[in-house]
Scaffold this motif. Structure first.
Motif, mmCIF file in Angstrom:
data_model
loop_
_atom_site.group_PDB
_atom_site.id
_atom_site.type_symbol
_atom_site.label_atom_id
_atom_site.label_comp_id
_atom_site.label_asym_id
_atom_site.label_seq_id
_atom_site.Cartn_x
_atom_site.Cartn_y
_atom_site.Cartn_z
ATOM 1 N N THR A 10 0.858 -1.186 0.000
ATOM 2 C CA THR A 10 0.000 0.000 0.000
ATOM 3 C C THR A 10 0.893 1.235 0.000
ATOM 4 O O THR A 10 2.083 1.177 0.307
ATOM 5 N N LEU A 11 0.306 2.368 -0.297
ATOM 6 C CA LEU A 11 1.045 3.624 -0.331
ATOM 7 C C LEU A 11 1.627 3.949 1.047
ATOM 8 O O LEU A 11 2.763 4.399 1.161
ATOM 9 N N ILE A 12 0.904 3.687 2.092
ATOM 10 C CA ILE A 12 1.377 3.977 3.453
ATOM 11 C C ILE A 12 2.569 3.093 3.784
ATOM 12 O O ILE A 12 3.549 3.557 4.367
ATOM 13 N N GLU A 13 2.553 1.842 3.420
ATOM 14 C CA GLU A 13 3.679 0.948 3.682
ATOM 15 C C GLU A 13 4.934 1.427 2.942
ATOM 16 O O GLU A 13 6.037 1.420 3.498
ATOM 17 N N VAL A 14 4.782 1.863 1.719
ATOM 18 C CA VAL A 14 5.911 2.368 0.939
ATOM 19 C C VAL A 14 6.472 3.638 1.576
ATOM 20 O O VAL A 14 7.692 3.812 1.712
ATOM 21 N N LEU A 15 5.604 4.555 2.009
ATOM 22 C CA LEU A 15 6.048 5.801 2.639
ATOM 23 C C LEU A 15 6.776 5.532 3.959
ATOM 24 O O LEU A 15 7.803 6.149 4.256
#
Length: 146
Positions: A10-15
Motif C-alpha cells: 500500500t502507499l502507506i507501507e511504501v512511505l
C-alpha cells in the motif's frame, strides 16, 4: 474483506519504508562524519603533543651553558605517521621582532645547529600533514642564553 494474494504494498507501507530508510541513511552519514572529525582531532592532538615535546626538550637542553645553542640529530623532533616536520632556528633580536641567521631543517635531512653565542634563539616547529584536510600544527619558542 480478504485481500487478493497478488496485491502489492500500500502507499502507506511504501512511505513508512522510505522514511525508515531515509533516517537510517542520515544517521549513517552523521556517524561517518563524526568518525572523520574524531580522526582529524586525534591527529591534531598527537601533532600538538609531539610539537610540545620538541620545544620542551630543546628548552631544557638550552638551560645549560654548555648545551646552549647546540643541537644534534638526537634532538630532532619525533617522526609522526602522516606528518612531516620542519624546524626553523634563528638569532632573535631582544628589542625588535627580527630574526637573522635562519637555519631551516626538514624531516629526512641533516639536523645540526650551533650558535652558542647568540643572546636569544627563536625556534619554530611545524608539523604538516601529508594528507589533505587537516591543519598544520605550529608553535614557536624563544630561549635566552643562561
Amino acid at each position: 474483506m480478504n485481500r487478493p494474494s497478488n496485491a502489492g504494498f500500500t502507499l502507506i507501507e511504501v512511505l513508512v519504508a522510505m522514511a525508515v530508510f531515509s533516517v537510517s541513511v542520515l544517521l549513517i552519514g552523521l556517524l561517518i562524519s563524526h568518525m572523520r572529525l574524531n580522526a582529524a582531532s586525534a591527529q591534531r592532538v598527537t601533532a600538538g603533543q609531539a610539537l610540545q615535546d620538541a620545544l620542551e626538550r630543546t628548552a631544557q637542553k638550552f638551560q645549560s651553558v654548555a648545551n646552549y645553542g647546540v643541537l644534534t640529530a638526537a634532538d630532532a623532533p619525533a617522526t609522526l605517521a602522516g606528518h612531516t616536520w620542519t624546524v626553523s632556528l634563528c638569532t632573535a633580536s631582544p628589542t625588535a621582532d627580527t630574526c637573522t641567521g635562519t637555519a631551516t631543517f626538514t624531516q629526512g635531512g641533516a639536523y645540526a645547529y650551533s650558535n652558542p653565542t647568540a643572546d636569544l634563539i627563536r625556534m619554530t616547529v611545524q608539523y604538516t600533514p601529508t594528507a589533505m584536510g587537516t591543519a598544520t600544527t605550529r608553535a614557536a619558542l624563544e630561549m635566552a642564553r643562561p
